[in-house]
Design a protein around this motif. Structure first.
Motif, PDB file in Angstrom:
ATOM      1  N   THR A 188      42.481  63.933  29.586  1.00 14.85           N
ATOM      2  CA  THR A 188      43.174  65.204  29.736  1.00 14.85           C
ATOM      3  C   THR A 188      42.754  65.827  31.060  1.00 14.85           C
ATOM      4  N   ALA A 189      43.720  66.352  31.782  1.00 14.66           N
ATOM      5  CA  ALA A 189      43.448  67.050  33.037  1.00 14.66           C
ATOM      6  C   ALA A 189      44.225  68.359  33.011  1.00 14.66           C
ATOM      7  N   SER A 190      43.709  69.333  33.778  1.00 16.11           N
ATOM      8  CA  SER A 190      44.375  70.635  33.793  1.00 16.11           C
ATOM      9  C   SER A 190      44.647  71.084  35.220  1.00 16.11           C
ATOM     10  N   ALA A 191      45.476  72.113  35.318  1.00 17.12           N
ATOM     11  CA  ALA A 191      45.818  72.710  36.602  1.00 17.12           C
ATOM     12  C   ALA A 191      45.882  74.220  36.414  1.00 17.12           C
ATOM     13  N   GLY A 192      45.764  74.928  37.513  1.00 16.34           N
ATOM     14  CA  GLY A 192      45.851  76.391  37.439  1.00 16.34           C
ATOM     15  C   GLY A 192      44.708  76.995  36.678  1.00 16.34           C
ATOM     16  N   GLY A 193      43.512  76.410  36.835  1.00 17.23           N
ATOM     17  CA  GLY A 193      42.348  76.956  36.131  1.00 17.23           C
ATOM     18  C   GLY A 193      42.453  76.828  34.625  1.00 17.23           C
ATOM     19  N   GLY A 194      43.151  75.806  34.173  1.00 17.02           N
ATOM     20  CA  GLY A 194      43.273  75.558  32.741  1.00 17.02           C
ATOM     21  C   GLY A 194      44.526  76.152  32.114  1.00 17.02           C
ATOM     22  N   LEU A 195      45.405  76.738  32.921  1.00 21.56           N
ATOM     23  CA  LEU A 195      46.636  77.307  32.378  1.00 21.56           C
ATOM     24  C   LEU A 195      47.566  76.232  31.817  1.00 21.56           C
ATOM     25  N   VAL A 196      47.523  75.047  32.437  1.00 17.52           N
ATOM     26  CA  VAL A 196      48.346  73.933  31.983  1.00 17.52           C
ATOM     27  C   VAL A 196      47.461  72.703  31.907  1.00 17.52           C
ATOM     28  N   SER A 197      47.558  71.962  30.794  1.00 23.44           N
ATOM     29  CA  SER A 197      46.823  70.707  30.687  1.00 23.44           C
ATOM     30  C   SER A 197      47.760  69.618  30.183  1.00 23.44           C
ATOM     31  N   ALA A 198      47.446  68.387  30.602  1.00 23.65           N
ATOM     32  CA  ALA A 198      48.247  67.237  30.195  1.00 23.65           C
ATOM     33  C   ALA A 198      47.311  66.158  29.685  1.00 23.65           C
ATOM     34  N   THR A 199      47.758  65.444  28.669  1.00 26.80           N
ATOM     35  CA  THR A 199      46.984  64.346  28.097  1.00 26.80           C
ATOM     36  C   THR A 199      47.777  63.064  28.263  1.00 26.80           C
ATOM     37  N   VAL A 200      47.099  62.037  28.798  1.00 30.36           N
ATOM     38  CA  VAL A 200      47.710  60.748  29.076  1.00 30.36           C
ATOM     39  C   VAL A 200      46.817  59.666  28.477  1.00 30.36           C
ATOM     40  N   THR A 201      47.431  58.613  27.920  1.00 28.92           N
ATOM     41  CA  THR A 201      46.641  57.494  27.408  1.00 28.92           C
ATOM     42  C   THR A 201      46.128  56.665  28.573  1.00 28.92           C
ATOM     43  N   GLY A 202      45.163  55.821  28.301  1.00 31.68           N
ATOM     44  CA  GLY A 202      44.602  54.955  29.318  1.00 31.68           C
ATOM     45  C   GLY A 202      45.609  53.998  29.916  1.00 31.68           C
ATOM     46  N   ASP A 203      46.696  53.743  29.191  1.00 25.67           N
ATOM     47  CA  ASP A 203      47.725  52.862  29.741  1.00 25.67           C
ATOM     48  C   ASP A 203      48.897  53.646  30.330  1.00 25.67           C
ATOM     49  N   GLY A 204      48.710  54.976  30.521  1.00 29.80           N
ATOM     50  CA  GLY A 204      49.670  55.765  31.274  1.00 29.80           C
ATOM     51  C   GLY A 204      50.731  56.517  30.498  1.00 29.80           C
ATOM     52  N   GLU A 205      50.685  56.513  29.193  1.00 32.40           N
ATOM     53  CA  GLU A 205      51.697  57.220  28.404  1.00 32.40           C
ATOM     54  C   GLU A 205      51.330  58.698  28.268  1.00 32.40           C
TER      55      GLU A 205
END
Length: 112
Positions: free
Chosen positions: A34-51
């Motif tokens: 999981t990574a975030s942007a905007g100081g945590g305002l938006v986060s995205a979760t991706v699997t190790g194979d890119g999904e």
């Protein structure tokens, strides 16, 4: 060409590498970053194979007057999570990828 049973040993090594590769791929598919942007305002979760598995948006990030900023934050979070997933895959597959990477002239195995 393969004196002393070297061919059998080579085939066993190739089969073990294939099994290791399949195991690593299965582990990657189950791993999430999981990574975030905007100081945590938006986060995205991706699997190790890119999904892409999910996106979370803090209500503070939603401004009907400024949709572009929200779009940029989502894009940044997804890109960051994707890069993290690529690094995870490279770490996990590194030794296997190195061994298989030499397949242009042989099997990338010792003795080939």
């Amino acid at each position: 060409m393969f004196p002393g049973g070297d061919m059998q040993k080579l085939l066993q090594q190739a089969q073990q590498m294939q099994a290791d590769m399949m195991q690593a791929q299965a582990e990657l598919a189950e791993s999430e970053v999981t990574a975030s942007a905007g100081g945590g305002l938006v986060s995205a979760t991706v699997t190790g194979d890119g999904e892409l598995k999910g996106v979370k948006i803090d209500p503070k990030a939603v401004d009907p007057e400024d949709v572009e900023t929200l779009e940029d934050l989502i894009l940044a979070a997804v890109q960051a999570a994707t890069e993290d997933a690529k690094r995870l895959a490279a770490d996990k597959m590194g030794p296997l990828g190195d061994a298989l990477g030499g397949m242009t002239g042989g099997l990338g195995l010792p003795g080939m």
